[in-house]
Design a protein around this motif. Sequence first.
Motif, PDB file in Angstrom:
ATOM      1  N   ILE A   8      46.700  37.100  38.096  1.00  0.00           N
ATOM      2  CA  ILE A   8      45.987  37.454  39.258  1.00  0.00           C
ATOM      3  C   ILE A   8      46.565  36.268  40.494  1.00  0.00           C
ATOM      4  O   ILE A   8      46.488  35.308  40.315  1.00  0.00           O
ATOM      5  CB  ILE A   8      44.635  37.479  39.165  1.00  0.00           C
ATOM      6  N   PHE A   9      46.842  36.913  41.559  1.00  0.00           N
ATOM      7  CA  PHE A   9      47.168  35.914  42.674  1.00  0.00           C
ATOM      8  C   PHE A   9      46.399  36.020  43.881  1.00  0.00           C
ATOM      9  O   PHE A   9      45.764  36.954  44.219  1.00  0.00           O
ATOM     10  CB  PHE A   9      48.608  36.314  43.296  1.00  0.00           C
ATOM     11  N   ASP A  10      46.328  34.726  44.464  1.00  0.00           N
ATOM     12  CA  ASP A  10      45.896  34.618  46.125  1.00  0.00           C
ATOM     13  C   ASP A  10      46.907  35.277  46.758  1.00  0.00           C
ATOM     14  O   ASP A  10      47.858  35.477  46.285  1.00  0.00           O
ATOM     15  CB  ASP A  10      45.662  33.154  46.394  1.00  0.00           C
ATOM     16  N   LEU A 118      53.314  42.072  31.913  1.00  0.00           N
ATOM     17  CA  LEU A 118      51.923  41.635  32.618  1.00  0.00           C
ATOM     18  C   LEU A 118      51.388  42.423  33.774  1.00  0.00           C
ATOM     19  O   LEU A 118      52.100  42.714  34.850  1.00  0.00           O
ATOM     20  CB  LEU A 118      52.178  40.046  33.106  1.00  0.00           C
ATOM     21  N   PRO A 119      50.143  42.981  33.550  1.00  0.00           N
ATOM     22  CA  PRO A 119      49.497  43.543  34.852  1.00  0.00           C
ATOM     23  C   PRO A 119      49.318  42.365  35.740  1.00  0.00           C
ATOM     24  O   PRO A 119      49.196  41.259  35.568  1.00  0.00           O
ATOM     25  CB  PRO A 119      48.187  44.048  34.269  1.00  0.00           C
ATOM     26  N   LEU A 120      49.339  42.854  36.991  1.00  0.00           N
ATOM     27  CA  LEU A 120      49.266  41.810  38.222  1.00  0.00           C
ATOM     28  C   LEU A 120      48.008  42.230  39.057  1.00  0.00           C
ATOM     29  O   LEU A 120      47.879  43.505  39.337  1.00  0.00           O
ATOM     30  CB  LEU A 120      50.538  41.808  38.904  1.00  0.00           C
ATOM     31  N   GLY A 121      47.411  41.373  39.635  1.00  0.00           N
ATOM     32  CA  GLY A 121      46.326  41.472  40.551  1.00  0.00           C
ATOM     33  C   GLY A 121      46.616  40.487  41.726  1.00  0.00           C
ATOM     34  O   GLY A 121      47.268  39.759  41.857  1.00  0.00           O
ATOM     35  N   LEU A 122      45.728  40.925  42.887  1.00  0.00           N
ATOM     36  CA  LEU A 122      45.723  40.119  44.044  1.00  0.00           C
ATOM     37  C   LEU A 122      44.118  40.088  44.437  1.00  0.00           C
ATOM     38  O   LEU A 122      43.603  41.076  44.572  1.00  0.00           O
ATOM     39  CB  LEU A 122      46.638  40.710  45.117  1.00  0.00           C
ATOM     40  N   VAL A 123      43.725  39.143  44.819  1.00  0.00           N
ATOM     41  CA  VAL A 123      42.420  38.703  45.397  1.00  0.00           C
ATOM     42  C   VAL A 123      42.370  37.759  46.387  1.00  0.00           C
ATOM     43  O   VAL A 123      43.158  36.751  46.394  1.00  0.00           O
ATOM     44  CB  VAL A 123      41.556  38.187  44.382  1.00  0.00           C
ATOM     45  N   THR A 124      41.859  38.049  47.604  1.00  0.00           N
ATOM     46  CA  THR A 124      42.026  37.479  48.778  1.00  0.00           C
ATOM     47  C   THR A 124      40.784  37.413  49.673  1.00  0.00           C
ATOM     48  O   THR A 124      39.976  38.376  49.490  1.00  0.00           O
ATOM     49  CB  THR A 124      43.271  38.026  49.636  1.00  0.00           C
ATOM     50  N   ASP A 145      48.218  46.126  39.958  1.00  0.00           N
ATOM     51  CA  ASP A 145      47.482  46.906  39.463  1.00  0.00           C
ATOM     52  C   ASP A 145      46.130  46.845  39.970  1.00  0.00           C
ATOM     53  O   ASP A 145      45.082  47.946  39.810  1.00  0.00           O
ATOM     54  CB  ASP A 145      47.354  46.832  37.902  1.00  0.00           C
ATOM     55  N   PHE A 146      45.822  45.860  40.828  1.00  0.00           N
ATOM     56  CA  PHE A 146      44.528  45.661  41.394  1.00  0.00           C
ATOM     57  C   PHE A 146      44.560  44.825  42.776  1.00  0.00           C
ATOM     58  O   PHE A 146      45.294  43.850  42.702  1.00  0.00           O
ATOM     59  CB  PHE A 146      43.523  44.860  40.386  1.00  0.00           C
ATOM     60  N   ILE A 147      43.809  45.194  43.768  1.00  0.00           N
ATOM     61  CA  ILE A 147      43.950  44.552  45.036  1.00  0.00           C
ATOM     62  C   ILE A 147      42.519  44.480  45.610  1.00  0.00           C
ATOM     63  O   ILE A 147      41.867  45.558  45.753  1.00  0.00           O
ATOM     64  CB  ILE A 147      44.792  45.110  45.950  1.00  0.00           C
ATOM     65  N   ALA A 148      41.995  43.214  45.666  1.00  0.00           N
ATOM     66  CA  ALA A 148      40.645  43.220  46.271  1.00  0.00           C
ATOM     67  C   ALA A 148      40.601  42.313  47.434  1.00  0.00           C
ATOM     68  O   ALA A 148      41.290  41.239  47.451  1.00  0.00           O
ATOM     69  CB  ALA A 148      39.687  42.770  45.192  1.00  0.00           C
ATOM     70  N   LEU A 163      37.851  38.260  40.741  1.00  0.00           N
ATOM     71  CA  LEU A 163      38.623  37.858  39.567  1.00  0.00           C
ATOM     72  C   LEU A 163      38.195  38.602  38.025  1.00  0.00           C
ATOM     73  O   LEU A 163      39.109  39.212  37.490  1.00  0.00           O
ATOM     74  CB  LEU A 163      38.665  36.457  39.078  1.00  0.00           C
ATOM     75  N   LEU A 164      37.022  38.500  37.864  1.00  0.00           N
ATOM     76  CA  LEU A 164      36.369  39.466  36.966  1.00  0.00           C
ATOM     77  C   LEU A 164      36.421  40.755  36.945  1.00  0.00           C
ATOM     78  O   LEU A 164      36.542  41.353  35.982  1.00  0.00           O
ATOM     79  CB  LEU A 164      34.722  39.147  36.687  1.00  0.00           C
ATOM     80  N   ALA A 165      36.402  41.273  38.212  1.00  0.00           N
ATOM     81  CA  ALA A 165      36.520  42.787  38.382  1.00  0.00           C
ATOM     82  C   ALA A 165      37.975  43.157  37.969  1.00  0.00           C
ATOM     83  O   ALA A 165      38.297  44.191  37.446  1.00  0.00           O
ATOM     84  CB  ALA A 165      36.519  42.951  39.889  1.00  0.00           C
ATOM     85  N   PHE A 166      39.202  42.204  38.318  1.00  0.00           N
ATOM     86  CA  PHE A 166      40.485  42.476  37.947  1.00  0.00           C
ATOM     87  C   PHE A 166      40.458  42.430  36.348  1.00  0.00           C
ATOM     88  O   PHE A 166      41.309  43.590  35.541  1.00  0.00           O
ATOM     89  CB  PHE A 166      41.438  41.397  38.338  1.00  0.00           C
ATOM     90  N   ALA A 167      39.825  41.426  35.606  1.00  0.00           N
ATOM     91  CA  ALA A 167      39.708  41.363  34.208  1.00  0.00           C
ATOM     92  C   ALA A 167      39.228  42.685  33.588  1.00  0.00           C
ATOM     93  O   ALA A 167      39.930  43.272  32.682  1.00  0.00           O
ATOM     94  CB  ALA A 167      39.116  40.249  33.639  1.00  0.00           C
ATOM     95  N   HIS A 168      38.284  43.124  34.151  1.00  0.00           N
ATOM     96  CA  HIS A 168      37.574  44.410  33.746  1.00  0.00           C
ATOM     97  C   HIS A 168      38.609  45.546  34.050  1.00  0.00           C
ATOM     98  O   HIS A 168      38.686  46.606  32.931  1.00  0.00           O
ATOM     99  CB  HIS A 168      36.209  44.706  34.358  1.00  0.00           C
ATOM    100  N   ALA A 169      39.175  45.584  35.194  1.00  0.00           N
ATOM    101  CA  ALA A 169      39.871  46.841  35.291  1.00  0.00           C
ATOM    102  C   ALA A 169      41.251  46.968  34.507  1.00  0.00           C
ATOM    103  O   ALA A 169      41.714  47.886  34.317  1.00  0.00           O
ATOM    104  CB  ALA A 169      40.438  46.653  36.792  1.00  0.00           C
ATOM    105  N   VAL A 170      41.578  45.586  34.129  1.00  0.00           N
ATOM    106  CA  VAL A 170      42.938  46.013  33.341  1.00  0.00           C
ATOM    107  C   VAL A 170      42.616  45.665  31.880  1.00  0.00           C
ATOM    108  O   VAL A 170      43.495  45.847  30.771  1.00  0.00           O
ATOM    109  CB  VAL A 170      43.999  44.780  33.642  1.00  0.00           C
ATOM    110  N   GLY A 171      41.242  45.385  31.355  1.00  0.00           N
ATOM    111  CA  GLY A 171      40.861  45.375  30.083  1.00  0.00           C
ATOM    112  C   GLY A 171      41.351  44.117  29.166  1.00  0.00           C
ATOM    113  O   GLY A 171      41.699  44.301  27.971  1.00  0.00           O
ATOM    114  N   ILE A 172      41.577  42.925  29.868  1.00  0.00           N
ATOM    115  CA  ILE A 172      41.901  41.738  29.360  1.00  0.00           C
ATOM    116  C   ILE A 172      40.986  40.722  29.577  1.00  0.00           C
ATOM    117  O   ILE A 172      40.557  40.478  30.714  1.00  0.00           O
ATOM    118  CB  ILE A 172      43.219  41.338  30.115  1.00  0.00           C
TER     119      ILE A 172
END
Length: 239
Positions: A8-10, A118-124, A145-148, A163-172
């Motif tokens: 997951i990225f900034d 690898l699933p990828l997410g972005l949180v900003t 897979d996830f942008i917030a 970050l926890l929402a991303f983990a839940h969304a991808v099930g990891i």
Amino acid sequence: MTDISAVIFDKDGTLFDFQKTWGGWAAATLDTLAGGDRALADRLARAMRYDPVAQRFAPDSLVIAGTTGEVAHLLQPLLPHFGVDQLADELNRLSCDAPQTPAVDLPACLGGLRARGLPLGLVTNDSEAGARAHLHGAGVAGLFDFIAGYDSGYGAKPEPGQLLAFAHAVGIAPARIAMVGDSLHDLAAARAAGMRAVGVLTGPATQSVLAPAADVVLPDIGGLPGWLDSGARVFRKPV
């Protein structure tokens, strides 16, 4: 081999070079907000800890890690004709059109991580709409897979909700996710979420600032594949 199963990225300072992207944008935006009043624009710049001549933010500027709402609260006393929410909306609108300077070849780098499965997410702490606009402009929105954003309903960094929402969304499980960012807010969010904390030097923070809070500090996200292959197994739990 690695035990990292997602990344997951900034956004600002991580996927995009912070000063090159926002330095020039800020000068034009402050002039717009000030209605061409040079003295007012200079007061806004001082409040933001921004040098309009060098077009650079100081490392302690609220703009670096704060939400758009926090920046609006900071500037609104100097712009009383705006309400705070109205000013935040205006900043969000103006930021969507900011030309982004990628820190690396994003399609190649992010595509390579996706090719590893690898699933990828972005949180900003920017708005979600702004984040999506910037990712679409860089041609990489479809790789995530996830942008917030701060306004997506999960809170904002340094709290771990996004970050926890991303983990839940991808099930990891969070312990198998690497959070990559350029600020102490990013690394604190990683620790709070139980994720691995990866710092990068494409934002204003230096190696000496990030290193005590990170599992590893890389020059930029282009160093992720090497770290995943050689050093990702070591996980320091928060103290």
